[in-house]
Design a protein around this motif. Structure first.
Motif, PDB file in Angstrom:
ATOM      1  N   GLN A 103     -22.897  53.465 -18.985  1.00 19.40           N
ATOM      2  CA  GLN A 103     -21.371  54.087 -18.857  1.00 19.40           C
ATOM      3  C   GLN A 103     -21.398  55.517 -18.328  1.00 19.40           C
ATOM      4  OE1 GLN A 103     -19.056  54.042 -22.253  1.00 19.40           O
ATOM      5  NE2 GLN A 103     -17.094  53.950 -21.097  1.00 19.40           N
ATOM      6  N   LEU A 104     -22.289  56.268 -18.785  1.00 12.28           N
ATOM      7  CA  LEU A 104     -22.479  57.447 -18.275  1.00 12.28           C
ATOM      8  C   LEU A 104     -23.119  57.617 -16.888  1.00 12.28           C
ATOM      9  CD1 LEU A 104     -24.544  59.168 -21.325  1.00 12.28           C
ATOM     10  CD2 LEU A 104     -22.310  59.906 -20.372  1.00 12.28           C
ATOM     11  N   SER A 105     -23.840  56.724 -16.540  1.00 13.68           N
ATOM     12  CA  SER A 105     -24.466  56.452 -15.013  1.00 13.68           C
ATOM     13  C   SER A 105     -23.357  56.362 -14.263  1.00 13.68           C
ATOM     14  CB  SER A 105     -25.653  55.600 -14.909  1.00 13.68           C
ATOM     15  OG  SER A 105     -26.036  55.523 -13.830  1.00 13.68           O
ATOM     16  N   ARG A 106     -22.577  55.255 -14.589  1.00  9.99           N
ATOM     17  CA  ARG A 106     -21.678  54.768 -13.524  1.00  9.99           C
ATOM     18  C   ARG A 106     -20.497  56.071 -13.542  1.00  9.99           C
ATOM     19  NH1 ARG A 106     -21.059  50.509 -16.057  1.00  9.99           N
ATOM     20  NH2 ARG A 106     -19.274  51.076 -17.346  1.00  9.99           N
ATOM     21  N   ARG A 107     -20.188  56.602 -14.490  1.00  9.71           N
ATOM     22  CA  ARG A 107     -19.312  57.474 -14.484  1.00  9.71           C
ATOM     23  C   ARG A 107     -19.858  58.703 -13.576  1.00  9.71           C
ATOM     24  NH1 ARG A 107     -18.049  58.050 -19.965  1.00  9.71           N
ATOM     25  NH2 ARG A 107     -19.188  60.121 -20.006  1.00  9.71           N
TER      26      ARG A 107
END
Length: 307
Positions: free
Chosen positions: A154-158
């Motif tokens: 999720q951090l990567s996608r954001r």
């Protein structure tokens, strides 16, 4: 004694073999070459004291140490930067810290990208760097940052979405960017306001970083006329600036060279880089001018041989 000496030599050899990679990881997370070098030095005693017989993958182990140290340092640096005078920009470098790793890593130290990475949280930035630049598996990144794999994804996608939205999309290739940088520098040198503004987009911006030690706008300048006037005003303050940083007066030499893997303009006086200009080019127009003049950020710029 021989065994201990041999073990220490082996540890040092492994560490040195990975130094450029580790420096590259730290630089992308931190945005400052000097801090990156400090972080790598901090990693050495941890590696030296580790039970290396239990380490299956030295590369992954060392990247983990350096990434965690860099995240911690970035958190404290962000707090200090709140009192920084004017805009804060990354520290430019002439020599890419991990040029020997993969040629495509050069794109991940483009100055405009480093500027965008400054708008991410420390964890988002670390995840972006480790995933997008170094292609680490999510499970490995999760272990490094101390989060679950789902949270890491999720951090990567954001972070990726944020960078995609804000990162400049260069339409000019490197050769065209160099030609425009050379024309831009010539117009500055000749005091040619018409030629200079002709290269700037209508809504061009200038971001300056003087750190309170060199002339730079405290806020972003917007508009080709404001940007042009500021650039042409710089020579009038040169002598006083040189005296303040202990550089002997001399005729400025302007050079176009590679900085952070792309064309940039250096202002050199008495054999020392005193300022750097990096341009975001869209087609045949300059969208953003980054002017770094803080003398503390010039130490990793190489002075080109006079042509």
């Amino acid at each position: 004694m021989t065994t201990d000496t041999s073990d220490a030599a082996d540890a040092a050899g492994v560490f040195e073999a990975h130094r450029s990679l580790l420096t590259g990881v730290a630089y992308r997370i931190l945005g400052t070459a000097s801090d990156a070098e400090d972080v790598v030095q901090e990693a050495w005693p941890r590696w030296s004291a580790a039970d290396r017989e239990e380490v299956e993958n030295p590369r992954a182990y060392l990247v983990t140490i350096v990434s965690r140290l860099a995240i911690d340092r970035l958190r404290s640096a962000r707090a200090r930067r709140e009192s920084y005078v004017g805009e804060w920009l990354p520290e430019p470098v002439s020599d890419l810290p991990d040029a020997s790793e993969r040629a495509e890593l050069a794109d991940t130290v483009e100055f405009a990208l480093l500027v965008v990475l400054e708008t991410l949280s420390p964890l988002e930035r670390a995840v972006f760097v480790l995933r997008e630049a170094f292609q680490l598996p999510y499970a490995e990144i999760a272990e490094i940052i101390g989060r679950g794999e789902a949270a890491t994804r999720q951090l990567s996608r954001r972070a990726r979405d944020h960078v995609r939205e804000r990162r400049p999309r260069f339409e000019a290739d490197r050769a065209a960017r160099r030609r425009i940088t050379e024309r831009f520098l010539q117009a500055c040198a000749e005091g040619d306001m018409e030629g200079l503004t002709g290269l700037l987009a209508d809504d061009a911006t200038l971001v300056g970083d003087g750190g309170g030690k060199a002339k730079a706008p405290l806020r972003v300048l917007v508009g080709r006329t404001k940007v042009g006037r500021f650039l042409l005003s710089l020579p009038s303050n040169l002598e006083r600036f040189l005296a303040s940083i202990g550089v002997a007066p001399g005729e400025p030499r302007l050079e176009v060279t590679e900085v952070n893997g792309a064309p940039a303009a250096l202002v050199i006086v008495s054999g020392r880089v005193i300022s750097t200009m990096i341009l975001d080019v869209d087609g045949d127009r300059v969208r953003t001018v980054y002017v770094i003049a803080n003398p503390d950020k010039m130490s990793h710029l190489r002075v080109p041989d006079p042509s």
